[in-house]
Motif scaffolding. Structure first.
Motif, PDB file in Angstrom:
ATOM      1  N   SER A 128       0.854  -1.184   0.000  1.00  0.00           N
ATOM      2  CA  SER A 128       0.000   0.000   0.000  1.00  0.00           C
ATOM      3  C   SER A 128       0.888   1.232   0.000  1.00  0.00           C
ATOM      4  CB  SER A 128      -0.920   0.006   1.222  1.00  0.00           C
ATOM      5  OG  SER A 128      -1.561   1.255   1.358  1.00  0.00           O
ATOM      6  N   TYR A 129       0.437   2.266  -0.697  1.00  0.00           N
ATOM      7  CA  TYR A 129       1.231   3.500  -0.740  1.00  0.00           C
ATOM      8  C   TYR A 129       1.279   4.192   0.618  1.00  0.00           C
ATOM      9  CZ  TYR A 129       1.240   3.031  -5.815  1.00  0.00           C
ATOM     10  OH  TYR A 129       1.437   2.577  -7.087  1.00  0.00           O
ATOM     11  N   LEU A 130       0.328   3.882   1.507  1.00  0.00           N
ATOM     12  CA  LEU A 130       0.383   4.454   2.854  1.00  0.00           C
ATOM     13  C   LEU A 130       1.623   3.990   3.607  1.00  0.00           C
ATOM     14  CD1 LEU A 130      -3.343   4.208   4.010  1.00  0.00           C
ATOM     15  CD2 LEU A 130      -2.089   6.247   3.280  1.00  0.00           C
ATOM     16  N   ALA A 131       2.148   2.819   3.236  1.00  0.00           N
ATOM     17  CA  ALA A 131       3.367   2.328   3.882  1.00  0.00           C
ATOM     18  C   ALA A 131       4.575   3.183   3.530  1.00  0.00           C
ATOM     19  CB  ALA A 131       3.630   0.875   3.474  1.00  0.00           C
ATOM     20  N   LEU A 132       4.480   3.978   2.467  1.00  0.00           N
ATOM     21  CA  LEU A 132       5.567   4.875   2.085  1.00  0.00           C
ATOM     22  C   LEU A 132       5.453   6.230   2.769  1.00  0.00           C
ATOM     23  CD1 LEU A 132       5.666   4.190  -1.760  1.00  0.00           C
ATOM     24  CD2 LEU A 132       6.787   2.929   0.075  1.00  0.00           C
ATOM     25  N   ILE A 133       4.314   6.487   3.434  1.00  0.00           N
ATOM     26  CA  ILE A 133       4.077   7.796   4.036  1.00  0.00           C
ATOM     27  C   ILE A 133       4.032   7.733   5.559  1.00  0.00           C
ATOM     28  CG2 ILE A 133       2.430   9.704   4.194  1.00  0.00           C
ATOM     29  CD1 ILE A 133       1.574   9.090   1.340  1.00  0.00           C
ATOM     30  N   LEU A 134       3.191   6.861   6.104  1.00  0.00           N
ATOM     31  CA  LEU A 134       2.925   6.887   7.544  1.00  0.00           C
ATOM     32  C   LEU A 134       4.139   6.554   8.415  1.00  0.00           C
ATOM     33  CD1 LEU A 134      -0.665   5.358   7.705  1.00  0.00           C
ATOM     34  CD2 LEU A 134       0.032   7.761   7.669  1.00  0.00           C
ATOM     35  N   PRO A 135       4.965   5.537   8.093  1.00  0.00           N
ATOM     36  CA  PRO A 135       6.076   5.218   9.005  1.00  0.00           C
ATOM     37  C   PRO A 135       7.077   6.348   9.194  1.00  0.00           C
ATOM     38  CG  PRO A 135       5.644   3.375   7.531  1.00  0.00           C
ATOM     39  CD  PRO A 135       4.841   4.529   7.022  1.00  0.00           C
ATOM     40  N   SER A 136       7.195   7.238   8.239  1.00  0.00           N
ATOM     41  CA  SER A 136       8.153   8.344   8.358  1.00  0.00           C
ATOM     42  C   SER A 136       7.465   9.679   8.125  1.00  0.00           C
ATOM     43  CB  SER A 136       9.290   8.161   7.351  1.00  0.00           C
ATOM     44  OG  SER A 136       8.778   8.044   6.024  1.00  0.00           O
ATOM     45  N   GLY A 176      12.842  14.317   1.324  1.00  0.00           N
ATOM     46  CA  GLY A 176      12.849  13.026   2.005  1.00  0.00           C
ATOM     47  C   GLY A 176      11.943  12.013   1.338  1.00  0.00           C
ATOM     48  N   TYR A 177      10.729  12.426   0.980  1.00  0.00           N
ATOM     49  CA  TYR A 177       9.804  11.512   0.303  1.00  0.00           C
ATOM     50  C   TYR A 177      10.292  11.178  -1.106  1.00  0.00           C
ATOM     51  CZ  TYR A 177       6.175  11.829   3.887  1.00  0.00           C
ATOM     52  OH  TYR A 177       5.467  11.735   5.059  1.00  0.00           O
ATOM     53  N   TRP A 178      10.813  12.163  -1.811  1.00  0.00           N
ATOM     54  CA  TRP A 178      11.256  11.923  -3.184  1.00  0.00           C
ATOM     55  C   TRP A 178      12.447  10.975  -3.229  1.00  0.00           C
ATOM     56  CZ3 TRP A 178       9.414  12.701  -7.933  1.00  0.00           C
ATOM     57  CH2 TRP A 178      10.290  12.594  -9.001  1.00  0.00           C
ATOM     58  N   SER A 179      13.337  11.079  -2.265  1.00  0.00           N
ATOM     59  CA  SER A 179      14.558  10.275  -2.268  1.00  0.00           C
ATOM     60  C   SER A 179      14.405   8.949  -1.535  1.00  0.00           C
ATOM     61  CB  SER A 179      15.708  11.075  -1.628  1.00  0.00           C
ATOM     62  OG  SER A 179      15.893  12.311  -2.284  1.00  0.00           O
ATOM     63  N   ALA A 180      13.283   8.733  -0.851  1.00  0.00           N
ATOM     64  CA  ALA A 180      13.121   7.527  -0.039  1.00  0.00           C
ATOM     65  C   ALA A 180      13.015   6.286  -0.918  1.00  0.00           C
ATOM     66  CB  ALA A 180      11.888   7.652   0.845  1.00  0.00           C
TER      67      ALA A 180
END
Length: 311
Positions: free
Chosen positions: A160-168, A226-230
Protein backbone atom coordinates in the motif's frame (compact mmCIF):
# COMPACT_ATOMS: atom_id res chain seq x y z
CA UNK A 1 42.77 67.63 36.43
CA UNK A 2 41.79 66.23 33.06
CA UNK A 3 41.31 62.46 32.99
CA UNK A 4 43.39 60.64 30.48
CA UNK A 5 41.45 58.13 28.42
CA UNK A 6 43.56 55.34 27.06
CA UNK A 7 43.04 54.65 23.39
CA UNK A 8 42.31 51.03 22.47
CA UNK A 9 45.32 48.97 21.61
CA UNK A 10 46.00 48.92 17.91
CA UNK A 11 47.56 46.20 15.84
CA UNK A 12 50.98 47.10 14.41
CA UNK A 13 50.78 48.09 10.77
CA UNK A 14 47.05 48.88 11.04
CA UNK A 15 46.90 52.25 12.79
CA UNK A 16 43.21 52.83 12.14
CA UNK A 17 41.98 49.41 13.25
CA UNK A 18 41.57 48.51 16.96
CA UNK A 19 42.85 45.25 18.37
CA UNK A 20 40.47 42.36 17.56
CA UNK A 21 40.66 38.60 16.94
CA UNK A 22 42.50 37.41 13.87
CA UNK A 23 39.41 35.80 12.33
CA UNK A 24 37.63 39.19 12.38
CA UNK A 25 40.38 40.94 10.44
CA UNK A 26 39.74 41.78 6.82
CA UNK A 27 41.52 39.22 4.61
CA UNK A 28 44.40 40.36 2.47
CA UNK A 29 44.94 39.63 -1.19
CA UNK A 30 46.37 36.19 -0.46
CA UNK A 31 43.39 35.33 1.71
CA UNK A 32 40.89 36.46 -0.92
CA UNK A 33 42.73 34.50 -3.59
CA UNK A 34 42.77 31.41 -1.37
CA UNK A 35 39.03 31.67 -0.74
CA UNK A 36 38.38 32.02 -4.45
CA UNK A 37 40.46 28.96 -5.27
CA UNK A 38 38.72 26.87 -2.59
CA UNK A 39 35.27 27.92 -3.83
CA UNK A 40 36.16 27.14 -7.44
CA UNK A 41 37.48 23.70 -6.49
CA UNK A 42 34.38 22.99 -4.41
CA UNK A 43 32.11 23.99 -7.31
CA UNK A 44 34.07 21.82 -9.71
CA UNK A 45 33.84 18.86 -7.33
CA UNK A 46 30.05 19.22 -7.37
CA UNK A 47 29.41 20.24 -10.97
CA UNK A 48 31.88 17.94 -12.76
CA UNK A 49 30.20 14.62 -11.76
CA UNK A 50 26.80 16.08 -12.68
CA UNK A 51 28.19 17.18 -16.04
CA UNK A 52 29.45 13.67 -16.76
CA UNK A 53 26.09 12.13 -15.83
CA UNK A 54 24.14 14.55 -18.07
CA UNK A 55 26.51 14.25 -21.04
CA UNK A 56 26.55 10.45 -20.83
CA UNK A 57 22.74 10.33 -20.73
CA UNK A 58 22.66 12.39 -23.95
CA UNK A 59 25.29 10.32 -25.79
CA UNK A 60 24.80 7.64 -28.41
CA UNK A 61 25.96 4.07 -27.97
CA UNK A 62 28.89 4.66 -30.35
CA UNK A 63 30.10 7.68 -28.38
CA UNK A 64 29.92 5.76 -25.10
CA UNK A 65 31.78 2.81 -26.61
CA UNK A 66 34.50 5.10 -27.98
CA UNK A 67 34.89 6.81 -24.60
CA UNK A 68 35.06 3.45 -22.86
CA UNK A 69 32.23 4.31 -20.50
CA UNK A 70 31.40 7.73 -19.05
CA UNK A 71 31.55 10.61 -21.53
CA UNK A 72 33.06 13.99 -20.62
CA UNK A 73 33.02 15.74 -24.02
CA UNK A 74 29.57 15.88 -25.68
CA UNK A 75 29.35 14.35 -29.17
CA UNK A 76 26.35 13.24 -31.25
CA UNK A 77 23.78 14.50 -28.73
CA UNK A 78 20.59 12.43 -28.69
CA UNK A 79 17.52 12.31 -26.44
CA UNK A 80 16.62 8.72 -27.24
CA UNK A 81 17.20 7.56 -23.66
CA UNK A 82 14.74 10.12 -22.29
CA UNK A 83 12.22 9.42 -25.05
CA UNK A 84 12.27 5.70 -24.28
CA UNK A 85 12.10 6.21 -20.51
CA UNK A 86 9.19 8.67 -20.65
CA UNK A 87 7.19 6.83 -23.31
CA UNK A 88 4.84 5.22 -20.81
CA UNK A 89 6.86 2.29 -19.43
CA UNK A 90 7.98 1.33 -15.95
CA UNK A 91 10.05 4.47 -15.38
CA UNK A 92 7.14 6.77 -16.26
CA UNK A 93 4.87 4.88 -13.88
CA UNK A 94 7.52 4.97 -11.14
CA UNK A 95 7.99 8.73 -11.61
CA UNK A 96 4.23 9.29 -11.24
CA UNK A 97 4.25 7.16 -8.08
CA UNK A 98 7.09 9.23 -6.63
CA UNK A 99 5.34 12.50 -7.50
CA UNK A 100 2.08 11.34 -5.91
CA UNK A 101 3.73 10.04 -2.75
CA UNK A 102 5.80 13.22 -2.44
CA UNK A 103 2.82 15.56 -2.80
CA UNK A 104 0.46 13.65 -0.51
CA UNK A 105 3.16 12.81 2.04
CA UNK A 106 4.51 16.36 2.21
CA UNK A 107 1.01 17.80 2.67
CA UNK A 108 0.20 15.30 5.43
CA UNK A 109 3.56 15.76 7.19
CA UNK A 110 3.37 19.55 7.10
CA UNK A 111 -0.21 19.55 8.41
CA UNK A 112 0.66 17.35 11.38
CA UNK A 113 3.97 19.15 12.07
CA UNK A 114 2.50 22.67 11.95
CA UNK A 115 -0.45 21.77 14.20
CA UNK A 116 1.80 19.98 16.68
CA UNK A 117 4.40 22.77 16.70
CA UNK A 118 1.76 25.47 17.21
CA UNK A 119 0.21 23.58 20.11
CA UNK A 120 3.61 23.09 21.75
CA UNK A 121 4.51 26.76 21.23
CA UNK A 122 1.62 27.73 23.52
CA UNK A 123 3.20 26.98 26.89
CA UNK A 124 -0.19 27.13 28.64
CA UNK A 125 -1.73 24.39 26.47
CA UNK A 126 -2.98 21.16 28.03
CA UNK A 127 -0.24 18.58 28.61
CA UNK A 128 2.33 20.77 26.87
CA UNK A 129 5.30 19.63 28.95
CA UNK A 130 4.53 15.90 28.87
CA UNK A 131 3.88 15.85 25.14
CA UNK A 132 7.13 17.73 24.50
CA UNK A 133 9.11 15.30 26.67
CA UNK A 134 7.52 12.33 24.88
CA UNK A 135 8.50 13.73 21.48
CA UNK A 136 12.03 14.40 22.65
CA UNK A 137 12.33 10.84 23.94
CA UNK A 138 11.59 9.47 20.47
CA UNK A 139 14.68 11.24 19.15
CA UNK A 140 16.91 9.10 21.38
CA UNK A 141 14.98 5.83 21.63
CA UNK A 142 13.42 3.82 18.80
CA UNK A 143 11.54 0.54 18.70
CA UNK A 144 13.72 -0.74 15.86
CA UNK A 145 13.18 -2.09 12.38
CA UNK A 146 11.50 -5.42 13.21
CA UNK A 147 8.77 -4.00 15.50
CA UNK A 148 8.10 -1.27 12.92
CA UNK A 149 7.74 -3.85 10.15
CA UNK A 150 5.43 -5.99 12.29
CA UNK A 151 3.30 -2.95 13.10
CA UNK A 152 2.97 -2.00 9.42
CA UNK A 153 2.12 -5.59 8.55
CA UNK A 154 -0.47 -5.84 11.34
CA UNK A 155 -2.16 -2.66 10.18
CA UNK A 156 -2.46 -4.14 6.69
CA UNK A 157 -0.33 -1.46 5.04
CA UNK A 158 1.94 -3.80 3.07
CA UNK A 159 1.61 -3.35 -0.70
CA UNK A 160 0.00 0.00 0.00
CA UNK A 161 1.23 3.50 -0.74
CA UNK A 162 0.38 4.45 2.85
CA UNK A 163 3.37 2.33 3.88
CA UNK A 164 5.57 4.87 2.09
CA UNK A 165 4.08 7.80 4.04
CA UNK A 166 2.93 6.89 7.54
CA UNK A 167 6.08 5.22 9.01
CA UNK A 168 8.15 8.34 8.36
CA UNK A 169 5.43 10.99 8.26
CA UNK A 170 6.64 13.20 11.11
CA UNK A 171 10.10 14.39 12.11
CA UNK A 172 10.48 15.58 15.70
CA UNK A 173 13.42 17.77 14.67
CA UNK A 174 11.25 19.62 12.16
CA UNK A 175 8.54 20.07 14.79
CA UNK A 176 11.06 21.60 17.20
CA UNK A 177 12.33 24.00 14.54
CA UNK A 178 8.76 25.11 13.76
CA UNK A 179 7.98 25.44 17.45
CA UNK A 180 11.04 27.63 18.02
CA UNK A 181 9.99 29.90 15.17
CA UNK A 182 6.39 30.14 16.37
CA UNK A 183 7.57 31.09 19.86
CA UNK A 184 9.46 34.07 18.41
CA UNK A 185 6.28 35.59 17.00
CA UNK A 186 5.11 38.59 19.03
CA UNK A 187 2.66 37.51 21.69
CA UNK A 188 0.94 40.89 21.42
CA UNK A 189 -0.29 40.00 17.91
CA UNK A 190 -1.78 36.75 19.16
CA UNK A 191 -3.38 38.42 22.19
CA UNK A 192 -4.90 41.21 20.09
CA UNK A 193 -6.37 38.67 17.65
CA UNK A 194 -7.79 36.67 20.54
CA UNK A 195 -9.40 39.80 22.00
CA UNK A 196 -11.04 40.41 18.60
CA UNK A 197 -12.61 36.96 18.85
CA UNK A 198 -10.24 34.87 16.74
CA UNK A 199 -9.83 31.22 17.65
CA UNK A 200 -6.65 29.17 17.60
CA UNK A 201 -7.13 27.88 14.05
CA UNK A 202 -7.77 31.38 12.71
CA UNK A 203 -4.75 32.75 14.57
CA UNK A 204 -2.61 29.97 13.13
CA UNK A 205 -3.90 30.43 9.58
CA UNK A 206 -4.03 34.22 9.35
CA UNK A 207 -1.25 35.37 11.69
CA UNK A 208 1.26 32.67 12.56
CA UNK A 209 1.65 30.97 9.17
CA UNK A 210 2.01 34.17 7.07
CA UNK A 211 4.76 35.32 9.44
CA UNK A 212 6.45 31.92 9.26
CA UNK A 213 6.72 31.49 5.50
CA UNK A 214 10.50 31.17 5.64
CA UNK A 215 10.63 28.25 8.07
CA UNK A 216 7.57 26.60 6.48
CA UNK A 217 9.26 26.72 3.06
CA UNK A 218 12.42 25.14 4.47
CA UNK A 219 10.63 22.36 6.35
CA UNK A 220 8.43 21.68 3.31
CA UNK A 221 11.54 21.21 1.21
CA UNK A 222 13.01 18.86 3.83
CA UNK A 223 9.90 16.68 3.79
CA UNK A 224 9.58 16.78 0.00
CA UNK A 225 13.20 15.77 -0.59
CA UNK A 226 12.85 13.03 2.01
CA UNK A 227 9.80 11.51 0.30
CA UNK A 228 11.26 11.92 -3.18
CA UNK A 229 14.56 10.28 -2.27
CA UNK A 230 13.12 7.53 -0.04
CA UNK A 231 13.62 3.94 -1.20
CA UNK A 232 14.01 1.84 1.95
CA UNK A 233 10.33 1.73 2.92
CA UNK A 234 9.37 0.68 -0.61
CA UNK A 235 11.92 -2.13 -0.58
CA UNK A 236 10.47 -3.38 2.73
CA UNK A 237 6.74 -3.00 2.29
CA UNK A 238 6.09 -3.24 -1.47
CA UNK A 239 6.19 -6.61 -3.21
CA UNK A 240 4.38 -5.48 -6.36
CA UNK A 241 6.97 -4.26 -8.88
CA UNK A 242 4.44 -2.00 -10.58
CA UNK A 243 4.07 0.04 -7.38
CA UNK A 244 7.75 0.84 -6.93
CA UNK A 245 8.76 4.53 -6.86
CA UNK A 246 11.43 6.02 -9.08
CA UNK A 247 14.32 5.59 -6.64
CA UNK A 248 13.81 1.81 -6.44
CA UNK A 249 13.64 1.49 -10.22
CA UNK A 250 16.85 3.51 -10.44
CA UNK A 251 18.54 1.11 -8.01
CA UNK A 252 17.51 -1.83 -10.18
CA UNK A 253 18.97 -0.15 -13.25
CA UNK A 254 22.23 0.83 -11.58
CA UNK A 255 22.67 -2.69 -10.22
CA UNK A 256 21.75 -4.00 -13.69
CA UNK A 257 19.15 -6.34 -12.26
CA UNK A 258 16.74 -5.82 -15.16
CA UNK A 259 15.92 -3.31 -17.88
CA UNK A 260 12.61 -1.47 -17.70
CA UNK A 261 9.78 -2.81 -19.80
CA UNK A 262 10.14 -1.55 -23.39
CA UNK A 263 13.86 -0.81 -23.16
CA UNK A 264 15.28 -4.32 -23.28
CA UNK A 265 14.82 -4.70 -27.04
CA UNK A 266 16.24 -1.25 -27.79
CA UNK A 267 19.39 -2.09 -25.81
CA UNK A 268 19.77 -5.48 -27.46
CA UNK A 269 19.50 -4.05 -30.99
CA UNK A 270 22.19 -1.47 -30.25
CA UNK A 271 19.93 1.57 -30.55
CA UNK A 272 20.42 2.46 -26.92
CA UNK A 273 23.20 2.06 -24.38
CA UNK A 274 22.38 0.64 -20.98
CA UNK A 275 24.78 3.15 -19.40
CA UNK A 276 22.90 6.04 -21.04
CA UNK A 277 19.66 4.70 -19.58
CA UNK A 278 21.16 4.55 -16.10
CA UNK A 279 22.44 8.13 -16.33
CA UNK A 280 19.12 9.37 -17.74
CA UNK A 281 17.21 7.85 -14.81
CA UNK A 282 19.62 9.59 -12.41
CA UNK A 283 19.00 12.93 -14.13
CA UNK A 284 15.22 12.45 -13.92
CA UNK A 285 15.52 11.61 -10.22
CA UNK A 286 17.72 14.67 -9.50
CA UNK A 287 15.82 17.17 -11.65
CA UNK A 288 12.95 18.11 -9.26
CA UNK A 289 15.29 18.74 -6.33
CA UNK A 290 17.70 20.74 -8.49
CA UNK A 291 14.86 22.90 -9.83
CA UNK A 292 13.11 23.58 -6.51
CA UNK A 293 16.15 24.12 -4.26
CA UNK A 294 17.19 27.57 -5.64
CA UNK A 295 13.70 28.97 -4.96
CA UNK A 296 13.85 27.91 -1.30
CA UNK A 297 17.53 28.67 -0.75
CA UNK A 298 16.88 32.29 0.24
CA UNK A 299 14.75 31.10 3.17
CA UNK A 300 17.34 28.71 4.62
CA UNK A 301 19.26 31.16 6.81
CA UNK A 302 16.21 32.92 8.22
CA UNK A 303 14.15 29.77 8.59
CA UNK A 304 16.71 27.54 10.28
CA UNK A 305 18.62 30.04 12.43
CA UNK A 306 15.60 31.96 13.68
CA UNK A 307 13.73 28.74 14.37
CA UNK A 308 16.59 27.50 16.54
CA UNK A 309 16.72 30.53 18.86
CA UNK A 310 14.16 29.16 21.30
CA UNK A 311 13.75 25.45 22.02
Amino acid sequence: MTAVIDEPARRPGRRSAPLRPVWEEEPGRAGLAGKGIVLVLACLAIVFPLWIVIVTSLSTRRTIDEAGGLVMVPQDITFIAYQELLSGGQVTRAALVSVGVTLVGTLFSMTVSVLCAYGLSRTDSLGHRWILMTLLATMFFSAGLIPTYLLVQTLGLTDSYLALILPSAVSVFNILVLRGFFMNISQELVDSARIDGAGDFRILWQIVMPLSRAVIAVITLFYAVGYWSAWFNASLYLNDQTMLPLQNVMIQLVQKQEAPVGLGQAIKTGELSGLAVQMAVMVIALLPVAVLSPFVQKHFKKGMLTGAVKG
